[in-house]
Scaffold this active site. Sequence first.
Site, PDB file in Angstrom:
ATOM      1  CB  SER A 119      -0.930  -0.013   1.208  1.00  0.00           C
ATOM      2  OG  SER A 119      -0.223  -0.373   2.365  1.00  0.00           O
ATOM      3  CG  HIS A 140      -2.897  -0.757  -3.196  1.00  0.00           C
ATOM      4  ND1 HIS A 140      -3.207   0.534  -2.875  1.00  0.00           N
ATOM      5  CD2 HIS A 140      -3.039  -1.469  -2.047  1.00  0.00           C
ATOM      6  CE1 HIS A 140      -3.509   0.604  -1.594  1.00  0.00           C
ATOM      7  NE2 HIS A 140      -3.421  -0.600  -1.071  1.00  0.00           N
ATOM      8  CD  GLU A 152      -3.797   3.452  -5.469  1.00  0.00           C
ATOM      9  OE1 GLU A 152      -3.559   4.647  -5.581  1.00  0.00           O
ATOM     10  OE2 GLU A 152      -3.495   2.803  -4.446  1.00  0.00           O
ATOM     11  CG  ASN A 190      -3.200   3.789   1.251  1.00  0.00           C
ATOM     12  OD1 ASN A 190      -4.357   3.861   1.661  1.00  0.00           O
ATOM     13  ND2 ASN A 190      -2.602   2.637   1.017  1.00  0.00           N
TER      14      ASN A 190
HETATM   15  N1  CAA Z   1     -16.893  -9.897   1.435  1.00  0.00           N
HETATM   16  C1  CAA Z   1     -17.984  -9.877   0.648  1.00  0.00           C
HETATM   17  N2  CAA Z   1     -18.960  -8.959   0.766  1.00  0.00           N
HETATM   18  C2  CAA Z   1     -18.844  -8.040   1.741  1.00  0.00           C
HETATM   19  C3  CAA Z   1     -17.722  -8.000   2.619  1.00  0.00           C
HETATM   20  C4  CAA Z   1     -16.725  -8.982   2.424  1.00  0.00           C
HETATM   21  N3  CAA Z   1     -15.609  -9.007   3.183  1.00  0.00           N
HETATM   22  N4  CAA Z   1     -17.884  -6.961   3.475  1.00  0.00           N
HETATM   23  C5  CAA Z   1     -19.066  -6.364   3.158  1.00  0.00           C
HETATM   24  N5  CAA Z   1     -19.628  -7.013   2.115  1.00  0.00           N
HETATM   25  C6  CAA Z   1     -20.844  -6.636   1.399  1.00  0.00           C
HETATM   26  C7  CAA Z   1     -22.100  -6.920   2.143  1.00  0.00           C
HETATM   27  O1  CAA Z   1     -22.567  -8.224   1.910  1.00  0.00           O
HETATM   28  C8  CAA Z   1     -23.058  -5.876   1.567  1.00  0.00           C
HETATM   29  O2  CAA Z   1     -23.534  -6.319   0.311  1.00  0.00           O
HETATM   30  P1  CAA Z   1     -24.908  -5.688  -0.348  1.00  0.00           P
HETATM   31  O3  CAA Z   1     -24.565  -4.290  -0.771  1.00  0.00           O
HETATM   32  O4  CAA Z   1     -25.153  -6.590  -1.490  1.00  0.00           O
HETATM   33  O5  CAA Z   1     -25.955  -5.740   0.709  1.00  0.00           O
HETATM   34  C9  CAA Z   1     -22.151  -4.690   1.333  1.00  0.00           C
HETATM   35  O6  CAA Z   1     -20.817  -5.211   1.236  1.00  0.00           O
HETATM   36  C10 CAA Z   1     -22.231  -3.704   2.466  1.00  0.00           C
HETATM   37  O7  CAA Z   1     -21.906  -4.377   3.666  1.00  0.00           O
HETATM   38  P2  CAA Z   1     -22.722  -4.252   5.034  1.00  0.00           P
HETATM   39  O8  CAA Z   1     -24.180  -4.025   4.752  1.00  0.00           O
HETATM   40  O9  CAA Z   1     -22.344  -5.392   5.914  1.00  0.00           O
HETATM   41  O10 CAA Z   1     -22.088  -3.013   5.758  1.00  0.00           O
HETATM   42  P3  CAA Z   1     -21.942  -1.541   5.319  1.00  0.00           P
HETATM   43  O11 CAA Z   1     -23.054  -1.074   4.468  1.00  0.00           O
HETATM   44  O12 CAA Z   1     -21.645  -0.861   6.591  1.00  0.00           O
HETATM   45  O13 CAA Z   1     -20.626  -1.538   4.390  1.00  0.00           O
HETATM   46  C11 CAA Z   1     -18.324  -1.451   3.986  1.00  0.00           C
HETATM   47  C12 CAA Z   1     -19.424  -2.074   4.826  1.00  0.00           C
HETATM   48  C13 CAA Z   1     -18.439  -1.898   2.535  1.00  0.00           C
HETATM   49  C14 CAA Z   1     -17.006  -1.955   4.560  1.00  0.00           C
HETATM   50  C15 CAA Z   1     -18.465   0.119   4.063  1.00  0.00           C
HETATM   51  O14 CAA Z   1     -18.530   0.527   5.395  1.00  0.00           O
HETATM   52  C16 CAA Z   1     -17.338   0.852   3.394  1.00  0.00           C
HETATM   53  O15 CAA Z   1     -17.289   1.006   2.182  1.00  0.00           O
HETATM   54  N6  CAA Z   1     -16.380   1.334   4.218  1.00  0.00           N
HETATM   55  C17 CAA Z   1     -15.204   2.041   3.707  1.00  0.00           C
HETATM   56  C18 CAA Z   1     -14.193   1.042   3.210  1.00  0.00           C
HETATM   57  C19 CAA Z   1     -12.956   1.696   2.707  1.00  0.00           C
HETATM   58  O16 CAA Z   1     -12.767   2.906   2.705  1.00  0.00           O
HETATM   59  N7  CAA Z   1     -12.028   0.855   2.266  1.00  0.00           N
HETATM   60  C20 CAA Z   1     -10.734   1.314   1.799  1.00  0.00           C
HETATM   61  C21 CAA Z   1      -9.786   1.170   2.900  1.00  0.00           C
HETATM   62  S1  CAA Z   1      -8.219   1.764   2.401  1.00  0.00           S
HETATM   63  C22 CAA Z   1      -7.498   0.474   1.675  1.00  0.00           C
HETATM   64  O17 CAA Z   1      -7.969  -0.620   1.613  1.00  0.00           O
HETATM   65  C23 CAA Z   1      -6.162   0.775   1.130  1.00  0.00           C
HETATM   66  C24 CAA Z   1      -5.032   0.466   2.011  1.00  0.00           C
HETATM   67  O18 CAA Z   1      -4.003   0.095   1.479  1.00  0.00           O
HETATM   68  C25 CAA Z   1      -5.022   0.725   3.462  1.00  0.00           C
END
Ligand code: CAA
Length: 283
Positions: A119, A140, A152, A190
């Site tokens: 990352s 990424h 990415e 990031n």
């Molecule tokens: N596998 C499969 N499906 C998943 C899942 C997983 N691990 N986690 C969530 N889902 C699915 C759920 O089944 C749900 O599907 P539907 O839309 O079909 O109903 C959907 O994702 C939404 O999940 P939830 O209803 O359980 O929960 P939510 O609405 O609160 O969403 C989330 C959860 C998708 C994590 C949301 O909170 C979100 O987008 N958060 C921000 C995530 C983010 O910013 N990620 C980037 C992080 S930075 C990074 O990754 C880079 C790095 O290098 C650090």
Amino acid sequence: MEIRSVGVIGAGQMGNGIAHVFAQSGYDVLLTDISEEALEKAMALIARNLERQVSRGKTTEAEMALALGRIRTTGVLADLGACDLVIEAATEREAVKVKLFEELRPHLRPETILTSNTSSISITRLAAGTERPERFMGFHFMNPVPVMQLVELIRGIQTSEETYQTLLKVVATLGKTAASAEDFPAFIVNRILIPMINEAVYALYEGVGNVRSIDQSMKLGANHPMGPLELADFIGLDTCLSIMNVLHEGLADTKYRPCPLLVKYVEAGWLGRKVKRGFYDYR
Ligand code: CAA
């Protein structure tokens, strides 16, 4: 070059998600980890996440069974030598990644594309430590991998156009969208996201708001799906800190100074959701 088989190094948060999406898209996946327990946990988690997708009508039982059948696990890194594409998703420590690439080197086919899900670490530098810098790239994924649309693609100075074009096609077969980033510290997502999280920790440190008010402000005031402190717990505070350190060192600008409170939490071992304690208590 056509990619059919994919080796994934590391069965943690990112590695299991990467194995999940590749298997779901028809690739043969070989997942490896030094810990047998991590491999077992990863397979159980992939099955759970696929079941969740079945229950939401995103996939079918039959497709789920096919996807699970495409993933094999191994404790032997050398087994990945036969894969067309290898994705390293091990711990975010440069020395660990360099050692893994060295160990893999004698076993890889000449045409295999080697990538890292790092990352923040320089792709050019990682590529230089391999014997195939022109077939090395940053690949990424975002967490949670099955849900997040973006991947990415980061070219090192040595990466060939053919390697880049091959990975662009691979991303399309996953149904995801590629964004190309230049090889600067922490790339695009990031570079922007982690300083925002660091700023939220400063807001907490300085008493501008408490954990809940900071997160609620960004959820309701900026329409973020998660508040920045909740997101920090989700990503892992150690990962957030290591990315801030890469930015601070790589760009030599005090605006990237990690917040002392973030450092303290990491020193306390309060790394977020994975240890059930971070800015929130998950016990
Ligand atoms: N596998 C499969 N499906 C998943 C899942 C997983 N691990 N986690 C969530 N889902 C699915 C759920 O089944 C749900 O599907 P539907 O839309 O079909 O109903 C959907 O994702 C939404 O999940 P939830 O209803 O359980 O929960 P939510 O609405 O609160 O969403 C989330 C959860 C998708 C994590 C949301 O909170 C979100 O987008 N958060 C921000 C995530 C983010 O910013 N990620 C980037 C992080 S930075 C990074 O990754 C880079 C790095 O290098 C650090």
